[in-house]
Design an enzyme around this catalytic site. Structure first.
Site, PDB file in Angstrom:
ATOM      1  CG  ASN A   1      15.078  16.938  36.990  1.00  0.00           C
ATOM      2  OD1 ASN A   1      13.866  16.814  36.820  1.00  0.00           O
ATOM      3  ND2 ASN A   1      15.733  16.283  37.924  1.00  0.00           N
TER       4      ASN A   1
ATOM      5  CD  GLU B   1       7.611   9.500  43.270  1.00  0.00           C
ATOM      6  OE1 GLU B   1       8.680   9.182  43.818  1.00  0.00           O
ATOM      7  OE2 GLU B   1       6.551   8.883  43.466  1.00  0.00           O
TER       8      GLU B   1
ATOM      9  CB  CYS C   1      15.592  13.211  42.097  1.00  0.00           C
ATOM     10  SG  CYS C   1      15.130  11.842  41.028  1.00  0.00           S
TER      11      CYS C   1
ATOM     12  CD  GLU D   1       6.150   9.127  39.389  1.00  0.00           C
ATOM     13  OE1 GLU D   1       7.299   9.582  39.336  1.00  0.00           O
ATOM     14  OE2 GLU D   1       5.190   9.639  38.804  1.00  0.00           O
TER      15      GLU D   1
HETATM   16  P1  NAD Z   1       9.826  22.732  41.971  1.00  0.00           P
HETATM   17  O1  NAD Z   1       9.214  22.118  43.184  1.00  0.00           O
HETATM   18  O2  NAD Z   1      10.325  24.120  42.083  1.00  0.00           O
HETATM   19  O3  NAD Z   1       8.783  22.752  40.769  1.00  0.00           O
HETATM   20  C1  NAD Z   1       8.159  21.570  40.329  1.00  0.00           C
HETATM   21  C2  NAD Z   1       6.817  21.917  39.713  1.00  0.00           C
HETATM   22  O4  NAD Z   1       5.936  22.382  40.742  1.00  0.00           O
HETATM   23  C3  NAD Z   1       6.872  23.021  38.665  1.00  0.00           C
HETATM   24  O5  NAD Z   1       6.004  22.666  37.609  1.00  0.00           O
HETATM   25  C4  NAD Z   1       6.345  24.230  39.421  1.00  0.00           C
HETATM   26  O6  NAD Z   1       5.751  25.206  38.617  1.00  0.00           O
HETATM   27  C5  NAD Z   1       5.305  23.567  40.320  1.00  0.00           C
HETATM   28  N1  NAD Z   1       4.951  24.326  41.533  1.00  0.00           N
HETATM   29  C6  NAD Z   1       5.681  25.257  42.179  1.00  0.00           C
HETATM   30  N2  NAD Z   1       5.007  25.678  43.269  1.00  0.00           N
HETATM   31  C7  NAD Z   1       3.846  24.999  43.313  1.00  0.00           C
HETATM   32  C8  NAD Z   1       2.734  24.975  44.215  1.00  0.00           C
HETATM   33  N3  NAD Z   1       2.695  25.752  45.286  1.00  0.00           N
HETATM   34  N4  NAD Z   1       1.714  24.123  43.966  1.00  0.00           N
HETATM   35  C9  NAD Z   1       1.753  23.303  42.890  1.00  0.00           C
HETATM   36  N5  NAD Z   1       2.766  23.296  41.992  1.00  0.00           N
HETATM   37  C10 NAD Z   1       3.808  24.126  42.209  1.00  0.00           C
HETATM   38  O7  NAD Z   1      10.960  21.729  41.502  1.00  0.00           O
HETATM   39  P2  NAD Z   1      11.981  21.919  40.302  1.00  0.00           P
HETATM   40  O8  NAD Z   1      12.976  22.963  40.720  1.00  0.00           O
HETATM   41  O9  NAD Z   1      11.261  22.062  39.022  1.00  0.00           O
HETATM   42  O10 NAD Z   1      12.684  20.476  40.272  1.00  0.00           O
HETATM   43  C11 NAD Z   1      13.816  20.151  41.006  1.00  0.00           C
HETATM   44  C12 NAD Z   1      13.431  19.291  42.192  1.00  0.00           C
HETATM   45  O11 NAD Z   1      12.699  18.147  41.755  1.00  0.00           O
HETATM   46  C13 NAD Z   1      14.651  18.739  42.915  1.00  0.00           C
HETATM   47  O12 NAD Z   1      14.467  18.811  44.305  1.00  0.00           O
HETATM   48  C14 NAD Z   1      14.675  17.274  42.461  1.00  0.00           C
HETATM   49  O13 NAD Z   1      15.338  16.401  43.346  1.00  0.00           O
HETATM   50  C15 NAD Z   1      13.226  16.974  42.353  1.00  0.00           C
HETATM   51  N6  NAD Z   1      13.008  15.816  41.462  1.00  0.00           N
HETATM   52  C16 NAD Z   1      12.611  14.636  42.016  1.00  0.00           C
HETATM   53  C17 NAD Z   1      12.441  13.510  41.207  1.00  0.00           C
HETATM   54  C18 NAD Z   1      11.979  12.205  41.782  1.00  0.00           C
HETATM   55  O14 NAD Z   1      11.574  11.338  40.999  1.00  0.00           O
HETATM   56  N7  NAD Z   1      12.027  11.997  43.096  1.00  0.00           N
HETATM   57  C19 NAD Z   1      12.666  13.607  39.829  1.00  0.00           C
HETATM   58  C20 NAD Z   1      13.065  14.826  39.303  1.00  0.00           C
HETATM   59  C21 NAD Z   1      13.227  15.930  40.126  1.00  0.00           C
END
Ligand code: NAD
Length: 483
Positions: A154, A252, A286, A463
């Site tokens: 995102n 995060e 998020c 962060e």
């Molecule tokens: P996701 O968890 O599907 O993927 C995030 C990353 O993790 C990707 O690079 C993915 O390839 C990797 N990944 C997937 N499985 C993994 C594993 N088993 N081990 C290690 N890495 C793995 O999340 P998304 O769909 O890309 O992002 C959306 C989510 O992120 C939402 O829940 C959003 O709220 C959250 N988010 C949080 C913040 C924050 O600062 N708190 C900021 C942005 C997004």
């Protein structure tokens, strides 16, 4: 270094190459489903090589004086700024966010680099008196080693710089793992690093690919810290895997931000602020306002104005002059549609939206219309699970106590919004809301020098600001007996 060819974008030990098995992934434009490009689908062995390269490079990078490390970050900030139009276009095309939001993300990325660079003259340890005569104790901030930066789709550029900047400044080396949905801006950033920063080979490495690549980076015993931003359930898997090696994690994760509108709120302020906090990046933030709790005295006019404002949002090609673009991928649209269908089954009424927009402009691409729901049952899943789409459920509340009880009845604890003119009510919400980041009478948007950290299942870590940078260091203690 020559320009990289498509699909040969793994960057390990300062060399570009293809995946070990030549695998590639297509990257789609979510506005029309066209293929924007291809990136390497790294193998598990490629990921392990990247960690090994980062581990080998780390002692040399830690010996580079911190002020020179800061200079590299300043240089990178300047380079991104000079190339801002290209980065903006990449974010518009790979994420689907409107141009003005993509420009803001590029600016945010630059700010993370500049802010962390300033710590080159601030980061310090301590000197304490010893407990014995002729003894002094000396506490140093030292790097951890290899930091794995795993990013979501995102905010691919800003979240990456949020991790890269403090990690490099403090003397760690880095392996970057962008989301497989939006890797192109990360490749472009690493191209700048490769061409212009003159880092010791292995200081920054990039592997593109999906969950298996991320899992290898997390589970690798040479990884000292995983800085992860993504979904709550992935964060839990990361933490479980990191536990095997007691690897440090900063997680995060998602949120379910309540936006509380009290009876004395200024609706001229609250309506546009919440609208923006819900529809920025098509609701895929998020800190998005995920549930709106409005005092009964004002819920009628609030709903009327909010629905009119949601219907006035211009949804369309994100490179044009629009308020909202497509969602990032098909799975996001399906998840959003399923959440709305379930809310309707739970008794909610759709005041606007509730389906993808219709018309030739939306025949391809991943679209969902701004949607407002009322008559939402207080037990409904739409008030509990992160929707991550442009859907606003509005719930009437009877009092501040009622609002606090609903808001805190959540497994998430990232951010919350409060709208009121009465500062005793506002301060009560600040004291009692179980959320890490509270926005009072304003919309979303963190500052690089503050702190971004969720409570409960929104993560552990944190962060930005001084607390954020220190997480990338270890405090080493030396006891000196000098007489
Ligand atoms: P996701 O968890 O599907 O993927 C995030 C990353 O993790 C990707 O690079 C993915 O390839 C990797 N990944 C997937 N499985 C993994 C594993 N088993 N081990 C290690 N890495 C793995 O999340 P998304 O769909 O890309 O992002 C959306 C989510 O992120 C939402 O829940 C959003 O709220 C959250 N988010 C949080 C913040 C924050 O600062 N708190 C900021 C942005 C997004």
């Amino acid at each position: 270094m020559s320009a990289i060819s498509e699909g040969a974008n793994l960057y390990v030990e300062a060399a570009w190459r293809s995946a070990g098995d030549d695998g590639v992934l297509d990257v789609l434009n979510p506005a029309d489903e066209s293929v924007l490009g291809m990136v390497a689908a790294a193998t598990v062995a490629d990921a392990a090589q990247a960690v090994a390269a980062a581990a080998a490079a780390q002692p040399a990078w830690a010996r580079v004086p911190i002020v020179e490390r800061g200079d590299r970050l300043r240089r990178l900030a300047d380079l991104i700024e000079a190339d801002a139009d290209r980065f903006t276009a990449l974010l518009v095309s790979e994420v689907g966010k409107p141009t003005h939001e993509a420009q803001a993300e590029v600016g945010f990325a630059v700010e993370f680099l500049r802010y962390n660079a300033r710590w080159d003259r601030i980061l310090s340890g301590d000197i304490l008196s010893g407990d014995a005569p002729g003894e002094v104790i000396h506490l140093l901030r030292v790097p951890l080693g290899v930091v794995v930066a795993i990013c979501p789709w995102n905010f691919p550029l800003a979240v990456l710089c949020r991790k890269l900047a403090p990690a490099l400044l403090t003397g760690n080396t880095v392996v970057i793992k962008p989301s497989e949905v939006t890797p192109l801006s990360s490749v472009a950033l690493v191209e700048l690093i490769d061409r212009h920063l003159d880092l010791p080979p292995g200081t920054v490495n990039l592997v593109t690919g999906g969950p298996a690549v991320g899992a290898e980076l997390v589970g690798n015993p040479a990884t000292a810290m995983v800085s992860f931003t993504g979904h709550r359930d992935t964060g839990k898997a990361v933490m479980r895997s990191a536990a095997d090696n007691l690897t440090r994690v900063a997680l995060e994760l998602g949120g379910k931000a309540p936006a509380i509108v009290l009876h004395d709120a200024d609706l001229d302020l609250a309506v546009p602020a919440i609208l923006q906090a819900r529809h920025t990046n098509a609701g895929q933030v998020c800190t998005s306002a995920e549930r709106v709790l409005v005092h009964r005295d004002v819920v009628g006019p609030f709903v009327e104005r909010y629905v009119a404002a949601a219907e006035a949002l211009v949804v369309g090609d994100p490179s044009g002059s629009v308020d909202m673009g497509p969602m990032a991928n098909r799975a996001q649209v399906q998840k959003t549609a399923a959440a709305v269908e379930r809310a309707i089954a739970d008794g909610a009424s759709v005041r606007t939206g509730g389906e993808p927009p219709s018309g030739p402009a939306y025949e391809t691409g991943f679209w969902y219309a701004p949607t407002v729901l009322t008559e939402v049952s207080r037990d409904a899943a739409i008030l509990r699970e992160e929707t991550f789409g442009p859907v606003t459920p509005i719930v009437p509340i009877d009092s501040l106590d009622d609002a606090l009880a609903i808001a805190n009845d959540s497994r998430y604890g990232l951010s919350a919004y409060v709208f009121s003119r009465d500062y005793s009510s506002v301060m009560r919400t600040v004291d009692e809301l179980q959320f890490g980041e509270i926005y009072v009478n304003r919309t979303l948007g963190e500052s690089v020098h503050a702190h971004h950290a969720g409570l409960k299942e929104s993560g552990i870590g944190g962060e930005d600001g001084k607390w954020g940078i220190l997480k990338y260091t270890h405090v080493k203690t030396a006891y000196h007996r000098y007489s």
